[in-house]
Design a protein around this motif. Structure first.
Motif, PDB file in Angstrom:
ATOM      1  N   GLU A 120      31.231  20.720 -16.733  1.00 29.83           N
ATOM      2  CA  GLU A 120      31.075  22.126 -16.334  1.00 29.83           C
ATOM      3  C   GLU A 120      30.089  22.270 -15.186  1.00 29.83           C
ATOM      4  O   GLU A 120      30.341  23.011 -14.239  1.00 29.83           O
ATOM      5  N   VAL A 121      28.960  21.575 -15.280  1.00 35.85           N
ATOM      6  CA  VAL A 121      27.967  21.619 -14.199  1.00 35.85           C
ATOM      7  C   VAL A 121      28.579  21.060 -12.920  1.00 35.85           C
ATOM      8  O   VAL A 121      28.430  21.618 -11.838  1.00 35.85           O
ATOM      9  N   SER A 122      29.306  19.969 -13.075  1.00 34.92           N
ATOM     10  CA  SER A 122      29.942  19.331 -11.925  1.00 34.92           C
ATOM     11  C   SER A 122      30.917  20.279 -11.228  1.00 34.92           C
ATOM     12  O   SER A 122      30.898  20.417  -9.998  1.00 34.92           O
ATOM     13  N   LYS A 123      31.748  20.950 -11.992  1.00 32.22           N
ATOM     14  CA  LYS A 123      32.738  21.859 -11.405  1.00 32.22           C
ATOM     15  C   LYS A 123      32.090  23.102 -10.818  1.00 32.22           C
ATOM     16  O   LYS A 123      32.456  23.548  -9.737  1.00 32.22           O
ATOM     17  N   GLU A 124      31.138  23.675 -11.540  1.00 34.39           N
ATOM     18  CA  GLU A 124      30.522  24.929 -11.111  1.00 34.39           C
ATOM     19  C   GLU A 124      29.765  24.774  -9.794  1.00 34.39           C
ATOM     20  O   GLU A 124      29.819  25.632  -8.928  1.00 34.39           O
TER      21      GLU A 124
ATOM     22  N   LYS B 229      28.821  31.140 -18.756  1.00 29.66           N
ATOM     23  CA  LYS B 229      28.748  32.584 -18.558  1.00 29.66           C
ATOM     24  C   LYS B 229      29.170  32.947 -17.141  1.00 29.66           C
ATOM     25  O   LYS B 229      29.872  33.938 -16.934  1.00 29.66           O
ATOM     26  N   ILE B 230      28.757  32.152 -16.166  1.00 27.60           N
ATOM     27  CA  ILE B 230      29.146  32.381 -14.770  1.00 27.60           C
ATOM     28  C   ILE B 230      30.661  32.314 -14.637  1.00 27.60           C
ATOM     29  O   ILE B 230      31.280  33.158 -13.993  1.00 27.60           O
ATOM     30  N   GLN B 231      31.267  31.314 -15.266  1.00 26.21           N
ATOM     31  CA  GLN B 231      32.726  31.186 -15.209  1.00 26.21           C
ATOM     32  C   GLN B 231      33.400  32.401 -15.838  1.00 26.21           C
ATOM     33  O   GLN B 231      34.374  32.933 -15.298  1.00 26.21           O
ATOM     34  N   ASP B 232      32.886  32.838 -16.976  1.00 26.04           N
ATOM     35  CA  ASP B 232      33.453  34.016 -17.638  1.00 26.04           C
ATOM     36  C   ASP B 232      33.299  35.268 -16.779  1.00 26.04           C
ATOM     37  O   ASP B 232      34.213  36.093 -16.693  1.00 26.04           O
TER      38      ASP B 232
END
Length: 98
Positions: free
Chosen positions: A40-44, A79-82
């Motif tokens: 998740e960190v990698s993608k974000e 939360k950022i993704q949401d």
């Protein structure tokens, strides 16, 4: 087959970005607390998983103790993704109203 020109284009499009130590420590703490995952960190933040694992190796308290972790919960990355998904949904609704 790849040509030498293809590699030069790809290399020129890459952007080197640097993250502060405090940012890296924050993300490592989130991973340690199972609030987010490495992927998740990698993608974000568009950074390789290898780089995130290097952050873990350098800044993790658990790593020094030999503790392994596996579970994940909710984090600010998720939360950022949401929130981004919610923004897309609201923008579509505004577009339909206009």
């Amino acid at each position: 087959m790849a040509k030498p020109q293809d590699f030069s284009k790809e290399a020129s499009q890459r952007v080197n970005r640097y993250f502060s130590d405090s940012f890296k420590r924050k993300k490592v703490r989130e991973i340690e607390r199972n609030l987010t995952t490495v992927s998740e960190v990698s993608k974000e933040y568009e950074v390789s998983t290898t780089a995130v694992y290097k952050w873990l190796d350098k800044y993790s308290r658990n790593r020094k103790r030999g503790v392994k972790q596996v579970v994940e919960l909710m984090s600010d990355t998720r939360k950022i993704q949401d929130l981004k998904a919610k923004i897309r949904e609201l923008e579509q609704l505004v577009g339909q109203k206009q």
